[in-house]
Design an enzyme around this catalytic site. Structure first.
Site, PDB file in Angstrom:
ATOM      1  N   LYS A 208       0.840  -1.202   0.000  1.00 16.55           N
ATOM      2  CA  LYS A 208       0.000   0.000   0.000  1.00 16.55           C
ATOM      3  C   LYS A 208       0.878   1.256   0.000  1.00 16.55           C
ATOM      4  O   LYS A 208       0.676   2.172  -0.777  1.00 16.55           O
ATOM      5  CB  LYS A 208      -0.901  -0.043   1.235  1.00 16.55           C
ATOM      6  CG  LYS A 208      -1.877   1.077   1.361  1.00 16.55           C
ATOM      7  CD  LYS A 208      -2.833   0.797   2.523  1.00 16.55           C
ATOM      8  CE  LYS A 208      -3.642   2.021   2.881  1.00 16.55           C
ATOM      9  NZ  LYS A 208      -4.549   1.789   3.998  1.00 16.55           N
ATOM     10  N   GLU A 214      10.518  -4.646   4.621  1.00 13.07           N
ATOM     11  CA  GLU A 214      10.603  -6.050   4.199  1.00 13.07           C
ATOM     12  C   GLU A 214      10.296  -6.189   2.706  1.00 13.07           C
ATOM     13  O   GLU A 214      11.022  -6.851   1.952  1.00 13.07           O
ATOM     14  CB  GLU A 214       9.596  -6.915   4.986  1.00 13.07           C
ATOM     15  CG  GLU A 214       9.897  -7.064   6.463  1.00 13.07           C
ATOM     16  CD  GLU A 214       9.288  -5.954   7.315  1.00 13.07           C
ATOM     17  OE1 GLU A 214       8.962  -4.882   6.754  1.00 13.07           O
ATOM     18  OE2 GLU A 214       9.160  -6.152   8.530  1.00 13.07           O
ATOM     19  N   GLY A 269      -4.980  -2.103   5.278  1.00  7.45           N
ATOM     20  CA  GLY A 269      -4.130  -3.208   4.801  1.00  7.45           C
ATOM     21  C   GLY A 269      -4.756  -4.571   5.043  1.00  7.45           C
ATOM     22  O   GLY A 269      -4.869  -5.390   4.126  1.00  7.45           O
ATOM     23  N   ARG A 270      -5.195  -4.821   6.277  1.00  9.25           N
ATOM     24  CA  ARG A 270      -5.714  -6.159   6.598  1.00  9.25           C
ATOM     25  C   ARG A 270      -7.129  -6.374   6.075  1.00  9.25           C
ATOM     26  O   ARG A 270      -7.721  -7.425   6.282  1.00  9.25           O
ATOM     27  CB  ARG A 270      -5.623  -6.425   8.103  1.00  9.25           C
ATOM     28  CG  ARG A 270      -6.302  -5.401   8.983  1.00  9.25           C
ATOM     29  CD  ARG A 270      -5.872  -5.555  10.445  1.00  9.25           C
ATOM     30  NE  ARG A 270      -6.359  -4.467  11.275  1.00  9.25           N
ATOM     31  CZ  ARG A 270      -5.758  -3.293  11.423  1.00  9.25           C
ATOM     32  NH1 ARG A 270      -4.632  -3.038  10.774  1.00  9.25           N
ATOM     33  NH2 ARG A 270      -6.256  -2.371  12.216  1.00  9.25           N
ATOM     34  N   GLU A 355      -4.657  -7.285  15.310  1.00  6.76           N
ATOM     35  CA  GLU A 355      -4.162  -5.967  14.921  1.00  6.76           C
ATOM     36  C   GLU A 355      -5.306  -4.941  15.003  1.00  6.76           C
ATOM     37  O   GLU A 355      -5.070  -3.753  15.204  1.00  6.76           O
ATOM     38  CB  GLU A 355      -3.575  -5.997  13.500  1.00  6.76           C
ATOM     39  CG  GLU A 355      -2.612  -4.843  13.234  1.00  6.76           C
ATOM     40  CD  GLU A 355      -1.766  -5.021  11.996  1.00  6.76           C
ATOM     41  OE1 GLU A 355      -0.530  -5.006  12.113  1.00  6.76           O
ATOM     42  OE2 GLU A 355      -2.331  -5.176  10.884  1.00  6.76           O
ATOM     43  N   HIS A 386      -4.238 -33.349  18.186  1.00  9.95           N
ATOM     44  CA  HIS A 386      -3.099 -34.143  18.674  1.00  9.95           C
ATOM     45  C   HIS A 386      -2.016 -33.228  19.221  1.00  9.95           C
ATOM     46  O   HIS A 386      -0.861 -33.631  19.345  1.00  9.95           O
ATOM     47  CB  HIS A 386      -2.563 -35.017  17.539  1.00  9.95           C
ATOM     48  CG  HIS A 386      -3.564 -36.029  17.096  1.00  9.95           C
ATOM     49  ND1 HIS A 386      -3.556 -37.336  17.542  1.00  9.95           N
ATOM     50  CD2 HIS A 386      -4.659 -35.908  16.294  1.00  9.95           C
ATOM     51  CE1 HIS A 386      -4.581 -37.983  17.014  1.00  9.95           C
ATOM     52  NE2 HIS A 386      -5.267 -37.131  16.254  1.00  9.95           N
ATOM     53  N   LYS A 514       9.520  -1.179  14.627  1.00  8.33           N
ATOM     54  CA  LYS A 514      10.076  -0.856  13.295  1.00  8.33           C
ATOM     55  C   LYS A 514      11.154   0.211  13.438  1.00  8.33           C
ATOM     56  O   LYS A 514      12.215   0.136  12.817  1.00  8.33           O
ATOM     57  CB  LYS A 514       8.976  -0.246  12.407  1.00  8.33           C
ATOM     58  CG  LYS A 514       8.024  -1.197  11.776  1.00  8.33           C
ATOM     59  CD  LYS A 514       7.201  -0.404  10.734  1.00  8.33           C
ATOM     60  CE  LYS A 514       5.873  -1.055  10.451  1.00  8.33           C
ATOM     61  NZ  LYS A 514       4.965  -0.226   9.671  1.00  8.33           N
TER      62      LYS A 514
HETATM   63  C1  G6Q Z   1      -2.541  -4.007   8.032  1.00  2.00           C
HETATM   64  C2  G6Q Z   1      -1.313  -3.340   8.397  1.00  2.00           C
HETATM   65  C3  G6Q Z   1      -0.068  -4.008   7.927  1.00  2.00           C
HETATM   66  C4  G6Q Z   1       0.314  -3.680   6.483  1.00  2.00           C
HETATM   67  C5  G6Q Z   1       1.751  -4.122   6.248  1.00  2.00           C
HETATM   68  C6  G6Q Z   1       2.184  -3.912   4.838  1.00  2.00           C
HETATM   69  O1  G6Q Z   1      -3.633  -3.581   8.269  1.00  2.00           O
HETATM   70  O2  G6Q Z   1      -1.394  -2.021   8.049  1.00  2.00           O
HETATM   71  O3  G6Q Z   1      -0.088  -5.396   8.091  1.00  2.00           O
HETATM   72  O4  G6Q Z   1      -0.560  -4.318   5.603  1.00  2.00           O
HETATM   73  O5  G6Q Z   1       2.588  -3.415   7.123  1.00  2.00           O
HETATM   74  O6  G6Q Z   1       2.079  -2.579   4.494  1.00  2.00           O
HETATM   75  P1  G6Q Z   1       2.242  -2.128   3.002  1.00  2.00           P
HETATM   76  O7  G6Q Z   1       1.127  -2.730   2.218  1.00  2.00           O
HETATM   77  O8  G6Q Z   1       2.179  -0.633   3.027  1.00  2.00           O
HETATM   78  O9  G6Q Z   1       3.576  -2.638   2.521  1.00  2.00           O
END
Ligand code: G6Q
Length: 557
Positions: A208, A214, A269-270, A355, A386, A514
């Site tokens: 996003k 990462e 994002g989620r 989250e 199990h 972070k």
């Molecule tokens: C979700 C969070 C988080 C996000 C990641 C990736 O709701 O905001 O999990 O999706 O940190 O972020 P980017 O899509 O910006 O790389």
């Protein structure tokens, strides 16, 4: 919210009084005294049958829970979400993932503008791109079809697409494969690129913000790997696409913005798998199946938006979760899919729920005076049986659980699925009924055990029972039922966050680590490199840094 805090409402106080008498609630007895209990405490919606009768609830408790929802203005808040009100106050954003799966003719306003044309335009770009890839019109730099997708993203830009792509494996287009790289651990990327052919690989960079450490590290290394295999810089445009809100950063990375698919800040994002972040899903299962996933979610949205609270699945299950968390002090909730294809669902819901609702400050900035989101965990049944079910059956903490299963498997091999279903049914029954000491003693003595042995063994073999579960059944795991299941959980999370008075749509808690990692990074040595030992950390962190640097300096490779 009608009350400044949910625990100020009369319903909360009534629920506290009911909880004080809850030790007399006995599930087995409740079923014996009310033969209609299962029927009355089950709802069918959007292809899901949800039986919540094995929870520690009565009509009186449900009535007060529904009153709590009314006291806190849940329905009004839901309507605000659908209307595009900026309910994510700390980020000043609307929360409109529901618009992503709604019909084209419906309007959603953000700052007075209808966002539906933007959504539809992007959807038709996804369709067009899928068509070009699937038909072989969009090829790699050597003219070969791109039959392999490597999605590079993390968190919300990874977990949803991974979970759905795995769950819908039976719908995968023959000859196509999708890999997901999320972890900054180089192992994740290397293990994937070792398996693929660069000439047939499409790298989908999903971010996003397009700034996530990462993802940008993995994307850069993937591009380097691609160039090292013999491709030219001009070939990158044929093998890299971006899913993002940040056109400038995408351009800077070197991806042609014609191959950038957009979404917007009102998609969290989620909550983004319904947007262009779903591109790897559509590429793997086809655009039509992707739209069926959206349609399933839409059906649940419509149920959530229109049904009264007493018949509203996400709202009711959210309220039962609140009863567990705040009145019965249940701090963990297990998600237990009896379907191997759903093996990533618990991980997905861990993020979606923890989250969103792992917060201890209210929207107004005050510390909450009550518990919020529980720990979410799980594994597919029967594997979990199990492993950790021991604790769920006999541990000191009571844990609530969702059992999820399709009645028909995509792989009805022999009697596998009947066995799986027998376990899906038996576990909630066992958790509810338990096994009293007298029964254990009677069984041991019938098997010829001595009195000494019975005395020694019997206490270990009794089960307390009365442990709450919800059973979620669907005919078959399809794009539609999966869409409905995910939307059900999204709305349940929304309802709980609202009642707790927290903002379910920000995630400030992920920031601190972070920043500290960015500070520590330059202090860590490359292999063979010497680093100074002066650090501004606590002695534990500093000593660990020195220890790591020593090992890395002395290493050959
Ligand atoms: C979700 C969070 C988080 C996000 C990641 C990736 O709701 O905001 O999990 O999706 O940190 O972020 P980017 O899509 O910006 O790389």
């Amino acid at each position: 919210m009608t009350f400044s805090s949910p625990d100020q409402s009369p319903a909360w106080r009534a629920l506290s009084d009911l909880a004080a008498q809850s030790s007399s609630l006995n599930l087995t007895r409740l079923f014996e005294t009310d033969p209609t209990r299962a029927e009355r405490y089950s709802i069918e919606a959007a292809g899901l049958v949800v039986d919540y009768s094995k929870n520690l609830i009565t009509d009186e408790i449900l009535e007060q829970l529904i009153a709590l929802a009314a006291d806190t203005g849940l329905e009004e808040r839901r309507d605000e979400m659908f209307a595009g009100t900026k309910i994510n106050e700390t980020e000043n954003r609307s929360v409109l993932h529901v618009a992503l799966r709604d019909k084209a003719e419906n309007k959603y306003l953000v700052d007075g503008s209808d966002i539906m044309p933007l959504i539809q335009a992007e959807l038709s770009r996804i369709k067009d791109f899928c068509d070009r890839i699937h038909s072989g019109h969009f090829t790699g730099y050597t003219g070969k079809p791109l039959n392999t997708v490597v999605n590079i993203g993390i968190g919300g830009s990874d977990l949803g697409p991974v979970m759905v792509t795995d769950a819908l494996t039976p719908y995968g287009i023959e000859g196509r494969q999708t890999h997901f790289v999320s972890n900054v651990d180089g192992t994740h990327l290397i293990e994937v690129v070792n398996k693929i052919d660069p000439e047939t690989a499409l790298f989908v960079i999903a971010s996003k913000t397009f700034t996530t450490q990462e993802t940008m590290t993995n994307a850069t290394s993937a591009r380097d790997w691609f160039l090292d295999t013999g491709a030219e810089a001009s070939d990158v445009a044929k093998h890299f696409i971006a899913l993002s809100t940040n056109a400038e950063a995408v351009g800077k990375f070197g991806i042609d913005t014609a191959n950038m698919f957009r979404f917007w800040d009102w998609v969290g994002g989620r909550y983004s798998l319904w947007s262009v972040i779903g591109m790897p899903i559509a590429l793997q299962i086809g655009f039509e199946n992707f739209t069926k996933l959206l349609a399933g979610a839409r059906e649940m949205d419509s149920h959530f938006e229109n049904e009264p609270l007493h018949a509203n699945l996400p709202a009711l299950l959210a309220l039962i979760g609140i009863w567990h968390r705040n009145f019965l002090d249940i701090g963990a909730h297990a998600v237990l899919p009896y379907d191997q294809y759903l093996h990533r669902l618990p991980a997905y819901l861990q993020q979606a729920d923890m989250e969103s609702n792992g917060k201890s400050v209210t929207r107004k900035g005050n510390a909450t005076s009550y518990a919020t989101g529980p720990v979410i965990f799980g594994e597919p049944g029967t594997n979990g049986q199990h492993a950790f079910y021991q604790l769920i059956h006999q541990g000191t903490d009571v844990i609530s659980a969702d059992f999820i299963a399709p009645a028909i498997s995509h792989n009805e091999t022999g009697d596998h699925h009947r066995k799986l279903l027998a376990n899906f049914l038996a576990q909630p029954e066992a958790l509810m009924r338990g096994k009293p000491l007298e029964q254990v003693v009677a069984e041991l003595s019938a098997s010829g055990a001595s009195d000494d042995e019975i005395e020694r063994i019997a206490p270990h073999r009794k089960f307390p029972g009365n442990r709450p579960t919800t059973s979620i059944l669907m005919k078959k795991l399809t794009p539609e039922t999966l869409g409905a299941l995910i939307a059900f959980y999204e709305h349940k999370i929304f309802c709980q966050g609202h009642i707790w008075g927290i903002n379910s749509f920000d995630q400030w808690g992920v920031e601190l680590g972070k920043i500290l990692a960015k500070n520590i990074l330059p202090e860590l040595s490359d292999i063979g490199e010497e680093k100074p030992t002066a650090h501004q950390h606590d002695s534990s962190t500093s000593t660990l840094i020195d220890r790591i640097n020593q090992i890395r300096k002395d290493a050959d490779s």
